[in-house]
Design an enzyme around this catalytic site. Structure first.
Site, PDB file in Angstrom:
ATOM      1  N   ASN A   1       0.833  -1.201   0.000  1.00  0.00           N
ATOM      2  CA  ASN A   1       0.000   0.000   0.000  1.00  0.00           C
ATOM      3  C   ASN A   1       0.872   1.257   0.000  1.00  0.00           C
ATOM      4  O   ASN A   1       0.395   2.350   0.294  1.00  0.00           O
ATOM      5  CB  ASN A   1      -0.969   0.010   1.194  1.00  0.00           C
ATOM      6  CG  ASN A   1      -0.261   0.017   2.537  1.00  0.00           C
ATOM      7  OD1 ASN A   1       0.950  -0.137   2.627  1.00  0.00           O
ATOM      8  ND2 ASN A   1      -1.024   0.207   3.603  1.00  0.00           N
TER       9      ASN A   1
ATOM     10  N   ASP B   1     -11.359  -1.321   5.440  1.00  0.00           N
ATOM     11  CA  ASP B   1     -10.048  -1.929   5.170  1.00  0.00           C
ATOM     12  C   ASP B   1     -10.152  -3.440   4.972  1.00  0.00           C
ATOM     13  O   ASP B   1      -9.547  -4.010   4.061  1.00  0.00           O
ATOM     14  CB  ASP B   1      -9.082  -1.643   6.321  1.00  0.00           C
ATOM     15  CG  ASP B   1      -8.602  -0.202   6.336  1.00  0.00           C
ATOM     16  OD1 ASP B   1      -8.694   0.464   5.294  1.00  0.00           O
ATOM     17  OD2 ASP B   1      -8.130   0.246   7.399  1.00  0.00           O
TER      18      ASP B   1
END
Length: 403
Positions: free
Chosen positions: A100, A174
């Site tokens: 990420n 998430d």
């Protein structure tokens, strides 16, 4: 013997916090060999337990295990020449990279998709983004609460109209993003079997939440507005109600016309059979009487407790559920029967409950769940697998290329 679907697949993780690390957690559950590479300071998620009102313990890292189960832990300084070389050597032999890191940071480190795919054409490069690869926000830091909850309309839609916006449970989007990214990775691995080449797979938090909001977004162009009031729900049989003991429950009977008399009988209002202004959806819509029905159901529901209503509705095959609180979920018999929750014994001596990942394979059975380890726990072991000698490792430690 268990057949793990990703046995033999090596995954390297360069990621922090939740959305991206939860994806390799799932892949590890499915049998992949997951190597998590952390910087010398460690993944900040190691320090987040207090945010969740949990103790920050080395021998009971329950909060870190949200995403840390079934991994091996390396600590490599990617900014040092030897550390970078070691990480690239590992990536050259990897099947999947999950990251990420923002694209600019990857380019600066020399770990961009273009560089890594040239070195290892079979690599599946999976990147979790906040706002996507294009547009004015492409380089903006993206977190669950900003990119997923706020930008997608969830923050402005999920509360009762007139009340304050929600503070959703931490990392709500998430974990959903992790599951979607895992699916994309498996698709790329399948395609690689045909083409011999890897691919770049991306999931953006904003995009995922926009997809989840499809009904709201699509209907907005026809004037459907959010947030709503529960007293204005078009179908009163698909609404939330408060019981005598101040608990909330939801009822879901989509076919109002078919179930009208059945439901009215259940709540003791047979006197409403055949009442023209409320007995069908067309009447509710044309005469605007849905609120009237919601109010009379609310009055009936306030006369019995949640347990009483649950028993009555279940006996009459009415789809419904109480609004569970997280502490009640810990004792949910249905969750335990299906291995949605699992107890892990920690070095502290305590048993703690963690959630399992949400895809189950009959051939594999319930996945193993190996708790996470301290920062750099497997560094030496893995480097030796890649040909590094004791002298090499000693020198890299002295130069702070590894921890």
């Amino acid at each position: 013997m268990k057949q793990k679907p990703l046995q033999g697949i090596r995954v390297v993780e360069l990621a922090t916090y939740v959305a991206a690390p939860a994806c390799p957690r799932m892949l590890g559950d499915w049998g992949a060999d997951v190597l998590k590479i952390e910087p010398p300071a460690g993944d900040p998620m190691r320090r987040q337990a207090l945010v969740f009102n949990m103790p920050l313990l080395d021998d009971e890292p329950t909060a870190f295990d949200f995403c840390g189960i079934n991994k091996k832990f390396l600590c490599i300084n990617l900014k040092s020449p030897d550390g970078k070389a070691a990480a690239l050597k590992i990536l050259d032999a990897a099947d999947v990279l999950v990251t990420n890191f923002r694209t600019k940071a990857l380019e600066k480190l020399g770990f961009s998709y273009e560089i890594l795919s040239q070195r290892n054409p079979r690599l599946v490069f999976a990147q979790l983004l906040g706002f996507g690869e294009k547009g004015p926000e492409k380089d903006t830091p993206g977190y669950d609460v900003t990119a997923y909850v706020a930008r997608s309309g969830i923050l402005g839609s999920f509360h009762e109209r007139g009340s304050s916006p929600i503070n959703e449970p931490n990392a709500f989007g998430d974990f959903q993003a992790a599951a979607v990214l895992a699916g994309g990775i498996c698709g790329a691995l399948y395609a690689r079997e045909k083409t011999g080449r890897g691919d770049k797979v991306t999931v953006a938090l904003q995009h995922l939440a926009t997809w989840a909001m499809t009904t709201a977004v699509g209907s907005a162009q026809y004037g459907n507005k959010y947030p709503k009031s529960r007293r204005e729900v078009p179908n009163p049989f698909n609404c939330t109600y408060r019981t005598k003991d101040d608990r909330w429950m939801v009822i879901c009977l989509p076919d109002y016309d078919v179930d009208y008399e059945k439901f009215m009988k259940i709540i003791g209002r047979e006197d409403l059979f055949g009442q023209e202004d409320i007995c069908c959806m067309d009447a509710l819509f044309t005469r605007k009487t849905n609120t009237k029905v919601i109010d009379l159901i609310s009055d009936a529901m306030s006369k019995k407790t949640i347990d009483e209503w649950m028993k009555i509705f279940k006996e009459n095959d009415v789809p419904c559920e109480r609004g569970y609180t997280p502490d009640e979920m810990l004792e949910d018999e249905q969750a335990w029967a299906n291995d949605y929750l699992r107890k892990i014994k920690y070095p502290s001596g305590n048993e703690r409950i963690v959630t399992t990942s949400p895809v189950q394979f009959r051939s594999m059975g319930n996945p193993d769940m190996i708790p996470s380890k301290p920062l750099g726990y497997h560094t030496v072991e893995i480097l030796k697998q890649f040909g590094y000698s004791d002298d090499d490792i000693r020198r890299m430690k002295e130069e702070k290329s590894i921890v």
